[in-house]
Design a protein around this motif. Structure first.
Motif, mmCIF file in Angstrom:
data_model
loop_
_atom_site.group_PDB
_atom_site.id
_atom_site.type_symbol
_atom_site.label_atom_id
_atom_site.label_comp_id
_atom_site.label_asym_id
_atom_site.label_seq_id
_atom_site.Cartn_x
_atom_site.Cartn_y
_atom_site.Cartn_z
ATOM 1 N N LYS A 145 26.350 15.044 26.942
ATOM 2 C CA LYS A 145 27.243 15.083 25.771
ATOM 3 C C LYS A 145 27.160 13.756 25.009
ATOM 4 N N GLU A 161 31.078 23.075 23.817
ATOM 5 C CA GLU A 161 31.680 22.263 24.849
ATOM 6 C C GLU A 161 32.766 23.114 25.496
ATOM 7 N N LEU A 176 28.311 22.037 28.865
ATOM 8 C CA LEU A 176 27.782 22.442 27.564
ATOM 9 C C LEU A 176 27.069 23.772 27.731
#
Lengths: 202, 151
Positions: A145, A161, A176
């Motif tokens: 991320k 997310e 993710l």
């Protein structure tokens, strides 16, 4: 007596392969370092649009990393330890293929910090049972991320997310996903649909 | 009887010969500036626990006993130390990035909680290294606070 000594000598030579394995490991690491140095020597010919062009170029490179990450994520949703280990290797390959020469100095520093940690997680994932793979996947998800926040992703790619509030004694964990459909990698079949999309990337 | 004598002699020769396999000693008298105790506040009780249960494999200074220096034990010990330091080295903790520190603390907590650390073979021989339930809780609480403060 002679037989004893001869057998002893032969057996002792088998004790040494252990140290040989270590030297082989070091040899492999040196090859990897050499490989990375080769990339570093490439000249950056881009003009003033450096940041834009560089980021587009790097976006295609982060694709391989992200694909490998998603491969891992999907393996964990399927409770597949072996596939997850393979994906761990794919992540390591993707990192070694990444071209760092076009990063700015600031990006470079943060990239190195993120990848050093992410690689360790992947290395563990390659050789651990699934529960431990999932613990490392949690840390890796944060690293990826942050990597995306730093370098972006390919235009046209969307990531979600997603958050599972139960994992880690209800501390929760993020992953993710390429899809909005919830398939939980931390619990797999035990609690496949547990999770909630919190943010869309791209 | 003769066969047993031959086997015995054989084993003795092997035993004597393997004592000559070279091993590195993980020892250092100085406490580096990067030691966790110099980077963060580590209460005395936690320092003691870390020293007794963790530092032999996870620092630059192992307290060797006589039995650690005899082969083949010495090879196993050396391997444990190398692997342990590679995973986590309290002597160099201060040099880790913030990200890495958080990650290491997370796994310190889960490994202690799950009784994975200290490893059972080590705790078996070094009985004072074994962590009681209250000692585990002390370490976990300290590491959790430290990790939360790093955010």
């Amino acid at each position: 007596m002679r037989k004893i000594l001869l057998t002893t000598f032969l057996l002792l030579t088998f004790l040494f392969p252990q140290t040989q394995d270590e030297s082989n490991e070091i040899h492999i690491e040196e090859i990897n370092n050499h490989h990375n140095d080769g990339h570093g020597s490439m000249v950056n010919n881009l003009s003033e649009n450096t940041t834009k062009a560089a980021s587009i170029q790097n976006q295609s490179s982060t694709s391989e990393i992200i694909d490998a990450y998603l491969q891992l994520k999907n393996a964990l949703t399927e409770d597949n330890e072996e596939k997850a280990a393979e994906a761990g290797n794919a992540i390591l390959t993707a990192f070694s293929n990444f071209n760092i020469s076009q990063l700015t100095e600031d990006q470079h520093k943060e990239y190195v910090e993120i990848v050093e940690n992410a690689k360790e997680q992947a290395e563990h994932i390659v050789k651990s049972p699934i529960d431990h793979q999932r613990e490392h996947f949690e840390v890796l998800s944060t690293d990826i991320k942050d990597l995306i926040a730093l370098l972006g992703i390919e235009t046209g790619t969307t990531l979600y997310e997603t958050f599972c509030s139960m994992y880690n004694n209800h501390t929760g964990a993020m992953w993710l996903s390429e899809t909005e459909e919830i398939k939980n990698p931390f619990y797999g079949s035990k609690m496949l649909t547990c999770g909630k999309v919190q943010k869309q990337i791209n | 009887m003769k066969v047993f004598k031959k086997i015995g002699l054989f084993l003795l020769i092997v035993f004597v010969c393997i004592q000559f396999i070279p091993t590195n000693r993980n020892q250092s008298t100085e406490i580096l500036d990067t030691d966790i105790t110099k980077t963060f506040k580590v209460p005395q009780n936690i320092q003691t626990l870390l020293n007794e249960s963790c530092y032999d494999c996870h620092s630059n200074n192992t307290k060797y006993h006589w039995y650690d220096k005899i082969q083949p034990a010495s090879l196993f010990v050396e391997r444990h130390i190398n692997e342990g330091k590679k995973e986590l080295n309290f002597s160099e903790f201060g040099a880790y990035s913030n990200r890495k520190q958080k990650s290491k603390l997370k796994f310190l907590i889960s490994q202690v909680k799950d009784d994975k650390m200290p490893i059972s073979s080590y705790a078996l021989i070094h009985s004072n290294a074994k962590l009681s339930e209250s000692e585990k809780k002390e370490i976990i609480d300290w590491a959790t606070t430290l990790r939360d403060n790093l955010k």
